[in-house]
Design a protein around this motif. Structure first.
Motif, PDB file in Angstrom:
ATOM      1  N   UNK A 385      -5.997  -8.109   5.589  1.00  0.00           N
ATOM      2  CA  UNK A 385      -5.173  -7.643   6.689  1.00  0.00           C
ATOM      3  C   UNK A 385      -4.770  -6.205   6.373  1.00  0.00           C
ATOM      4  N   UNK A 386      -4.484  -5.429   7.399  1.00  0.00           N
ATOM      5  CA  UNK A 386      -3.998  -4.065   7.183  1.00  0.00           C
ATOM      6  C   UNK A 386      -2.493  -4.104   6.977  1.00  0.00           C
ATOM      7  N   UNK A 387      -2.011  -3.327   6.019  1.00  0.00           N
ATOM      8  CA  UNK A 387      -0.553  -3.293   5.825  1.00  0.00           C
ATOM      9  C   UNK A 387      -0.095  -1.845   5.771  1.00  0.00           C
ATOM     10  N   UNK A 388       1.064  -1.593   6.359  1.00  0.00           N
ATOM     11  CA  UNK A 388       1.623  -0.231   6.302  1.00  0.00           C
ATOM     12  C   UNK A 388       3.131  -0.328   6.425  1.00  0.00           C
ATOM     13  N   UNK A 389       3.789   0.752   6.075  1.00  0.00           N
ATOM     14  CA  UNK A 389       5.247   0.743   6.156  1.00  0.00           C
ATOM     15  C   UNK A 389       5.835   1.917   5.433  1.00  0.00           C
ATOM     16  N   UNK A 390       7.145   1.833   5.263  1.00  0.00           N
ATOM     17  CA  UNK A 390       7.875   2.992   4.759  1.00  0.00           C
ATOM     18  C   UNK A 390       8.448   2.759   3.373  1.00  0.00           C
ATOM     19  N   UNK A 391       8.273   1.553   2.819  1.00  0.00           N
ATOM     20  CA  UNK A 391       8.864   1.263   1.518  1.00  0.00           C
ATOM     21  C   UNK A 391       7.767   0.909   0.509  1.00  0.00           C
ATOM     22  N   UNK A 392       7.520   1.833  -0.410  1.00  0.00           N
ATOM     23  CA  UNK A 392       6.387   1.681  -1.339  1.00  0.00           C
ATOM     24  C   UNK A 392       6.505   0.426  -2.195  1.00  0.00           C
ATOM     25  N   UNK A 393       7.730   0.090  -2.593  1.00  0.00           N
ATOM     26  CA  UNK A 393       7.921  -1.074  -3.465  1.00  0.00           C
ATOM     27  C   UNK A 393       7.566  -2.373  -2.723  1.00  0.00           C
ATOM     28  N   UNK A 394       8.001  -2.464  -1.485  1.00  0.00           N
ATOM     29  CA  UNK A 394       7.681  -3.648  -0.676  1.00  0.00           C
ATOM     30  C   UNK A 394       6.167  -3.760  -0.467  1.00  0.00           C
ATOM     31  N   UNK A 395       5.534  -2.641  -0.166  1.00  0.00           N
ATOM     32  CA  UNK A 395       4.088  -2.648   0.066  1.00  0.00           C
ATOM     33  C   UNK A 395       3.344  -3.117  -1.192  1.00  0.00           C
ATOM     34  N   UNK A 396       3.821  -2.674  -2.335  1.00  0.00           N
ATOM     35  CA  UNK A 396       3.179  -3.053  -3.602  1.00  0.00           C
ATOM     36  C   UNK A 396       3.324  -4.557  -3.842  1.00  0.00           C
ATOM     37  N   UNK A 397       4.517  -5.072  -3.561  1.00  0.00           N
ATOM     38  CA  UNK A 397       4.744  -6.509  -3.745  1.00  0.00           C
ATOM     39  C   UNK A 397       3.848  -7.340  -2.822  1.00  0.00           C
ATOM     40  N   UNK A 398       3.679  -6.865  -1.600  1.00  0.00           N
ATOM     41  CA  UNK A 398       2.838  -7.608  -0.663  1.00  0.00           C
ATOM     42  C   UNK A 398       1.381  -7.560  -1.113  1.00  0.00           C
ATOM     43  N   UNK A 399       0.990  -6.408  -1.632  1.00  0.00           N
ATOM     44  CA  UNK A 399      -0.379  -6.262  -2.121  1.00  0.00           C
ATOM     45  C   UNK A 399      -0.642  -7.212  -3.292  1.00  0.00           C
ATOM     46  N   UNK A 400       0.331  -7.294  -4.203  1.00  0.00           N
ATOM     47  CA  UNK A 400       0.188  -8.197  -5.354  1.00  0.00           C
ATOM     48  C   UNK A 400       0.109  -9.650  -4.907  1.00  0.00           C
ATOM     49  N   UNK A 401       1.004 -10.019  -3.982  1.00  0.00           N
ATOM     50  CA  UNK A 401       1.002 -11.401  -3.479  1.00  0.00           C
ATOM     51  C   UNK A 401      -0.334 -11.698  -2.799  1.00  0.00           C
TER      52      UNK A 401
END
Ligand code: BES
Ligand code: MG
Ligand code: ZN
Length: 500
Positions: A385-401
């Motif tokens: 899925x494509x993911x984007x947003x404004x909070x790098x930490x949240x994006x990293x956590x979603x990527x790891x999950x």
């Protein structure tokens, strides 16, 4: 499917799938000499190579199994949880396809050094139960019989099984909720309406004391000023609804809000979708279904976390009452939006849901899931899925999950240069880009539009347009609905609980 753990290979099952690494010199000799000879002979003939996932069906008959199949596991160093999902998925598909009803295998035992035993258990349950899924209820009985799921699988595991069993239990909970999403998405739009989704949400709320449901019907949506959402539903005979599941799992901690696009059918509206694009649009509520499943999983696992599952439900239809291209609507937060294209409706329902959720609940985190853009299918296809947003930490956590669960997300750049591409000319915003040729970076500009409705929360947007519904079979997911987002979310929520 019953999943059991046995110290040795289980002789009571129909099929034996014997996994072999490339470096396994004995070719299955520990099972039988006869097998090792046959495997060696097959390898000499180049009929079998032990590459990952390759299967060789043996002729062996002097033993208790109806069939013995050898499966290549590749090199030991490359084996991981995702490969376990894939290997078990292939076994289920193979056994089901030949009308067997059970099997036993050594592959989980072979992976004991590849990951924690709990995550192996989770992955095993996911691989088995996702691949055992069928959507066959509308087929004649004889045809259903052919796709009959397996009854039992027995996994060989030679030491203490406490962690593995715990993983199997959690994996089953996650997968059953994922398969619920697959049912909801595979069901046609004459069944799954906003009212049907409300009934499902009610069921989730009635199952757990920790979950409450709030429903905003048309009158309340009007009162709250959700003109953007209401405009999308204007041509439908089915009522619009904003469904909000609230799960309380912690005494402290602000909410994490999960939001999901819930378009029960997307005809495109007056910007009508053409043949080849309109047929699958019953799937346009996959985001809402994923969010419902995530709340169910959190409640079932009693996760220490406070959640909201926000599902704006509408149907995008053509009618005398439908909105016109060029109409201007006013969203919950007061912003005006020109409808440049009635087919860009997902962002119109989500923007009201985002603004409303933030205003009423002040969540710390907001993550939305949406089959939002065809551009995302073009960019990433099915496998992320494509993911984007404004909070790098949240994006990293979603990527790891995503990586741990095999339900991956891939970040798209949320460049500064795009941030004014959705600005309107005679209104605050337009729902389609007015810059350049209009279609460039379609997934990103859709995300930019949504970002204008988030003020303080850490926010991420997940575009599941490609990953939610596959037109090809995979090793453990099959053609049709996949439940994209559910496993990623479940892993994310498990890893990010409140510390009490
Ligand atoms: N639901 C579609 C996106 C979609 C396309 C989902 C293919 C799954 C598979 C969405 O509402 C849509 O129509 N988006 C338009 C936006 C455009 C008009 C800016 C699109 O992608 O074409
Ligand atoms: Mg559309
Ligand atoms: Zn849509």
């Amino acid at each position: 499917m019953k999943i059991t753990i046995t110290k040795d290979l289980d002789k009571a099952q129909d099929v034996l799938f014997l996994g072999l690494f490339e470096e396994d010199k004995d070719n299955g000799k520990s099972f039988s000499k006869e097998l090792a000879e046959e495997v060696e002979e097959a390898m000499n003939r180049k009929a079998f190579s032990r590459k990952f996932g390759e299967m060789y069906s043996t002729k062996l008959s002097s033993h208790s199994y109806k069939k013995v199949v050898v499966m290549g596991l590749g090199e030991k160093k490359d084996l991981n949880a995702e490969k376990i999902r894939q290997a078990l998925g292939k076994m289920v598909t193979c056994a089901k396809g030949r009308s067997f009803s059970s099997f036993t295998t050594n592959v989980v035992e072979k992976a004991r050094d590849a990951a924690s035993h709990e995550s192996l258990g989770r992955a095993a349950a996911e691989g088995l139960l996702l691949s055992n899924y069928n959507f066959s209820k509308y087929l004649a009985k004889e045809k259903q019989e052919k796709k009959k799921p397996l009854d039992a699988v027995s996994l060989q595991w030679s030491s203490s099984a406490t962690e593995l069993s715990e993983g199997l239990k959690v994996g089953r909970i996650i997968t059953e909720a994922t398969n619920m999403v697959r049912d909801l998405v595979n069901e046609p739009a004459n069944v799954v309406t906003s009212e049907y989704m409300e009934k499902m949400a009610k069921q989730v709320a009635s199952e757990y004391n920790s979950v409450k449901l709030k429903v905003l019907n048309k009158a309340e949506l009007e009162k709250e000023g959700m003109g953007s959402l209401l405009g999308v539903n204007a041509g439908s005979k089915n009522p619009p609804k904003l469904l909000i599941l609230e799960y309380t799992g912690s005494k402290k901690g602000k909410h994490t809000a999960l939001l999901g696009k819930g378009i029960t059918f997307d005809s495109g509206g007056y910007n009508l979708k053409p043949t080849k694009y309109i047929e699958d649009m019953k799937t346009d509520m996959a985001g809402a279904a994923a969010v419902m499943a995530a709340v169910k999983i959190a409640a079932e696992l009693k996760l220490k976390k406070n959640l909201l599952g926000v599902m704006p439900m509408c149907e995008n239809m053509v009618d005398a009452t439908a909105q016109h291209p060029g109409d201007i609507v006013k969203a919950f937060n007061g912003k005006t939006i020109e409808i440049g294209n009635t087919d860009a409706e997902g962002r119109l329902v989500l923007c009201d849901a985002l603004a409303y959720t933030e205003a009423k609940y002040a969540p710390e985190v907001m993550i939305d899931f949406a089959t939002l853009t065809g551009a995302c299918v073009v960019a990433l296809g099915y496998y992320a899925a494509g993911v984007m947003g404004t909070n790098a930490e949240l994006l990293k956590k979603l990527e790891e999950a995503g990586n741990h669960s095999g339900d991956r997300v891939w970040q798209l750049p949320f460049f500064e240069e795009y941030q004014d591409w959705m600005d309107g000319t005679i209104s605050d915003l337009n729902n389609v880009s007015q810059k350049g040729k209009g279609y460039e970076a379609g997934s990103i500009t859709a995300g930019v539009f949504l970002s204008k409705f988030v003020e303080k929360a850490k926010w991420a947007h997940v575009d599941i347009a490609g990953s939610a519904y596959w037109c090809v079979d995979g090793p453990y997911l099959t053609k049709g609905a996949t439940g994209s987002g559910v496993r990623m979310l479940a892993y994310y929520l498990m890893e990010n609980q409140e510390k009490e």
